[in-house]
Write an enzyme that holds these catalytic residues in place. Structure first.
Site, PDB file in Angstrom:
ATOM      1  N   HIS A  68      78.096  58.079  20.819  1.00 46.23           N
ATOM      2  CA  HIS A  68      77.910  57.319  22.056  1.00 46.23           C
ATOM      3  C   HIS A  68      79.318  57.051  22.622  1.00 46.23           C
ATOM      4  O   HIS A  68      80.267  56.898  21.870  1.00 46.23           O
ATOM      5  CB  HIS A  68      77.217  56.008  21.688  1.00 46.23           C
ATOM      6  CG  HIS A  68      76.824  55.140  22.827  1.00 46.23           C
ATOM      7  ND1 HIS A  68      77.721  54.338  23.495  1.00 46.23           N
ATOM      8  CD2 HIS A  68      75.625  54.915  23.412  1.00 46.23           C
ATOM      9  CE1 HIS A  68      77.085  53.657  24.442  1.00 46.23           C
ATOM     10  NE2 HIS A  68      75.810  53.994  24.416  1.00 46.23           N
ATOM     11  N   ASP A  85      78.782  53.168  13.347  1.00 45.64           N
ATOM     12  CA  ASP A  85      78.085  52.628  14.511  1.00 45.64           C
ATOM     13  C   ASP A  85      76.606  52.527  14.123  1.00 45.64           C
ATOM     14  O   ASP A  85      75.899  53.530  14.034  1.00 45.64           O
ATOM     15  CB  ASP A  85      78.298  53.582  15.698  1.00 45.64           C
ATOM     16  CG  ASP A  85      77.474  53.179  16.916  1.00 45.64           C
ATOM     17  OD1 ASP A  85      76.608  52.301  16.809  1.00 45.64           O
ATOM     18  OD2 ASP A  85      77.700  53.789  17.987  1.00 45.64           O
ATOM     19  N   GLN A 128      71.801  52.145  16.399  1.00 40.12           N
ATOM     20  CA  GLN A 128      70.447  52.708  16.373  1.00 40.12           C
ATOM     21  C   GLN A 128      69.829  52.712  14.979  1.00 40.12           C
ATOM     22  O   GLN A 128      68.647  53.018  14.835  1.00 40.12           O
ATOM     23  CB  GLN A 128      70.454  54.150  16.926  1.00 40.12           C
ATOM     24  CG  GLN A 128      70.887  54.258  18.375  1.00 40.12           C
ATOM     25  CD  GLN A 128      69.900  53.613  19.357  1.00 40.12           C
ATOM     26  OE1 GLN A 128      68.754  53.299  19.015  1.00 40.12           O
ATOM     27  NE2 GLN A 128      70.341  53.408  20.581  1.00 40.12           N
ATOM     28  N   CYS A 135      74.841  57.843  27.728  1.00 34.01           N
ATOM     29  CA  CYS A 135      76.210  57.548  27.260  1.00 34.01           C
ATOM     30  C   CYS A 135      76.641  58.489  26.148  1.00 34.01           C
ATOM     31  O   CYS A 135      77.354  58.075  25.214  1.00 34.01           O
ATOM     32  CB  CYS A 135      76.360  56.097  26.797  1.00 34.01           C
ATOM     33  SG  CYS A 135      75.913  54.896  28.042  1.00 34.01           S
TER      34      CYS A 135
HETATM   35  N1  PMP Z   1      76.279  53.156  19.969  1.00 35.16           N
HETATM   36  C1  PMP Z   1      75.042  53.633  20.050  1.00 35.16           C
HETATM   37  C2  PMP Z   1      74.613  54.708  19.103  1.00 35.16           C
HETATM   38  C3  PMP Z   1      74.168  53.112  21.005  1.00 35.16           C
HETATM   39  O1  PMP Z   1      72.926  53.607  21.099  1.00 35.16           O
HETATM   40  C4  PMP Z   1      74.611  52.083  21.868  1.00 35.16           C
HETATM   41  C5  PMP Z   1      73.686  51.504  22.928  1.00 35.16           C
HETATM   42  N2  PMP Z   1      73.125  52.448  23.784  1.00 35.16           N
HETATM   43  C6  PMP Z   1      75.913  51.620  21.728  1.00 35.16           C
HETATM   44  C7  PMP Z   1      76.719  52.171  20.769  1.00 35.16           C
HETATM   45  C8  PMP Z   1      76.446  50.524  22.599  1.00 35.16           C
HETATM   46  O2  PMP Z   1      75.763  49.342  22.357  1.00 35.16           O
HETATM   47  P1  PMP Z   1      75.913  48.099  23.346  1.00 35.16           P
HETATM   48  O3  PMP Z   1      75.695  48.627  24.726  1.00 35.16           O
HETATM   49  O4  PMP Z   1      74.853  47.160  22.905  1.00 35.16           O
HETATM   50  O5  PMP Z   1      77.305  47.558  23.156  1.00 35.16           O
END
Ligand code: PMP
Length: 396
Positions: A112, A189, A192, A356
């Site tokens: 991401h 991270d 998910q 993203c």
């Molecule tokens: N990493 C992953 C794998 C995600 O799916 C997301 C959220 N789409 C994020 C990071 C970022 O999370 P947040 O927008 O809650 O900071």
């Protein structure tokens, strides 16, 4: 797990919506909303400061939420800092490590943007080298590429536990071993994974674990950065302020230890209380059950999607080692159009775009996808409704 019964805990579902966008943000059960409401209505006060009864209660509940989160991931409370979410947690690490020019950071093609941009910037500022781990044809990590990316200068490996596009779950334990054999730190991270499967930080071997409250039934604007005891010396707080110092005299200050030193200023107290309630709610159900239900939905979804003409899936068709996230394109249709039609025609909420994760889409030649994602409140019938609607759209 009694899905029909737990669905009653989620007021939004009474509208009849088919909510298949939990990878973006999850729905919230009443227990979470109530925890936030109680704080605002009954004992709004700052934490760690006052001696009054309301202040004491706020502090106790806030630290209780920390304990709930720590127990949820098998950590000690002082290893759990509240942040505003995964993005903030990763940025804190990127800014808080004392980098040396020539250090190497290993990332993968499935990250991401939140687990990529902070490393790109750190590498430009500090003269670091970014090394990319490649993926196989199904979207899984190529372990040979990972091994080849590691070397004597590797300082950190930053890896998602589960992809927000393909649902692939990485073998973090194996990566942790390889990273540590090279003297590197491992940041995971967990945005998910933590909401969807049992995660134990000790078993995982992560030095840092980042995740968000809003994807695990909690409020927005709250999340966690886990920093293992062993890794705490390697991280300096990037922001300074009140509530994190032991002593300040003139031009000298001495910081408190973890986790207070990562929480300068007034924290998101209501958010932390809501997230504590979410962790307790999920623990009450049991994460094994949550995962088992999701894997059943995965099997049904892959079976259903496979039969739809013109559908290309970004990610593995095999249910092995993946969670309930399905990103796909429909021949001749823009992803935004498909998402809008699903909502209009059938009340199905999904997401469209790059989610993203543009490098991952580019790797497989997708110019955006439609993404359907499941959680504990989804049913097999809802998955079948998605497939029916997609069949209709593909024939239109
Ligand atoms: N990493 C992953 C794998 C995600 O799916 C997301 C959220 N789409 C994020 C990071 C970022 O999370 P947040 O927008 O809650 O900071």
């Amino acid at each position: 797990m009694d899905v029909a019964k737990l669905r009653e805990d989620f007021p939004v579902l009474s509208s009849g919506v088919i909510y298949l966008d939990s990878a973006a943000t999850s729905l919230k059960p009443r227990a979470v909303v109530d925890a936030v409401r109680r704080y605002y209505e009954e004992y709004t006060e700052n934490v760690h400061r006052g001696m009054g009864r309301m202040a004491q209660r706020a502090t106790d509940e806030y630290e209780g939420a920390r304990e709930a989160l720590a127990s949820f991931i098998g950590a000690k409370p002082h290893e759990v800092a509240f942040t505003s979410g995964t993005t903030a947690s990763i940025n804190i690490v990127a800014e808080g490590i004392a980098w040396e020019a020539g250090d190497e950071i290993v990332v993968t093609r499935m990250e991401h943007h939140s687990n990529l941009l902070p490393w790109i910037r750190a590498s430009k500022i500090h003269g670091l080298r970014l090394r990319f781990v490649e993926l196989d044809d199904e979207g899984r990590l190529d372990m040979r590429s990972l091994e080849a990316s590691l070397g004597p200068r590797t300082r950190l490996v930053a890896l998602t536990h589960s992809s927000n596009v393909t649902g692939v779950v990485n073998d973090v334990e194996a990566v942790a071993k390889l990273a540590h054999d090279h003297g590197a730190l491992l940041l995971v991270d967990g945005a998910q994974s933590v909401p969807h499967m049992p995660v134990d930080v000790r078993r995982l071997g992560a030095d840092f674990l980042a995740f968000s409250g809003h994807k695990m039934l909690g409020p927005t604007g709250i999340g966690v950065l886990y920093v293992s005891e062993a890794a705490q010396d390697s991280l300096q707080p990037p922001w300074l302020g009140g509530g994190m110092v032991e002593e300040v005299t003139g031009d000298y200050y001495r910081l408190l230890g973890f986790p207070q030193r990562l929480e300068p200023g007034t924290p998101n107290i209501a958010g932390a209380l809501g997230l504590g309630a979410a962790a307790r709610y999920l623990s009450g159900i049991g994460m094994e059950g949550v995962l088992e239900h999701e894997l059943e939905l995965v099997r049904v979804a892959l079976d259903e999607l496979r039969g739809i003409e013109g559908l290309s899936l970004l990610g593995p068709w095999s249910p092995r080692g993946r969670l309930g996230i399905f990103s796909f394109s429909l021949r001749g249709r823009h992803p935004d159009e498909v998402a809008a039609l699903l909502s209009e025609m059938s009340g199905i909420e999904v997401r469209s775009g790059y989610h993203c994760a543009q490098p991952l889409h580019m790797r497989y030649g997708f110019r955006g996808t439609v993404r359907a994602s499941t959680y504990l409140y989804n049913t097999v019938d809802e998955i079948r409704a998605l497939a029916d609607s997609l069949r209709r759209i593909s024939r239109m």
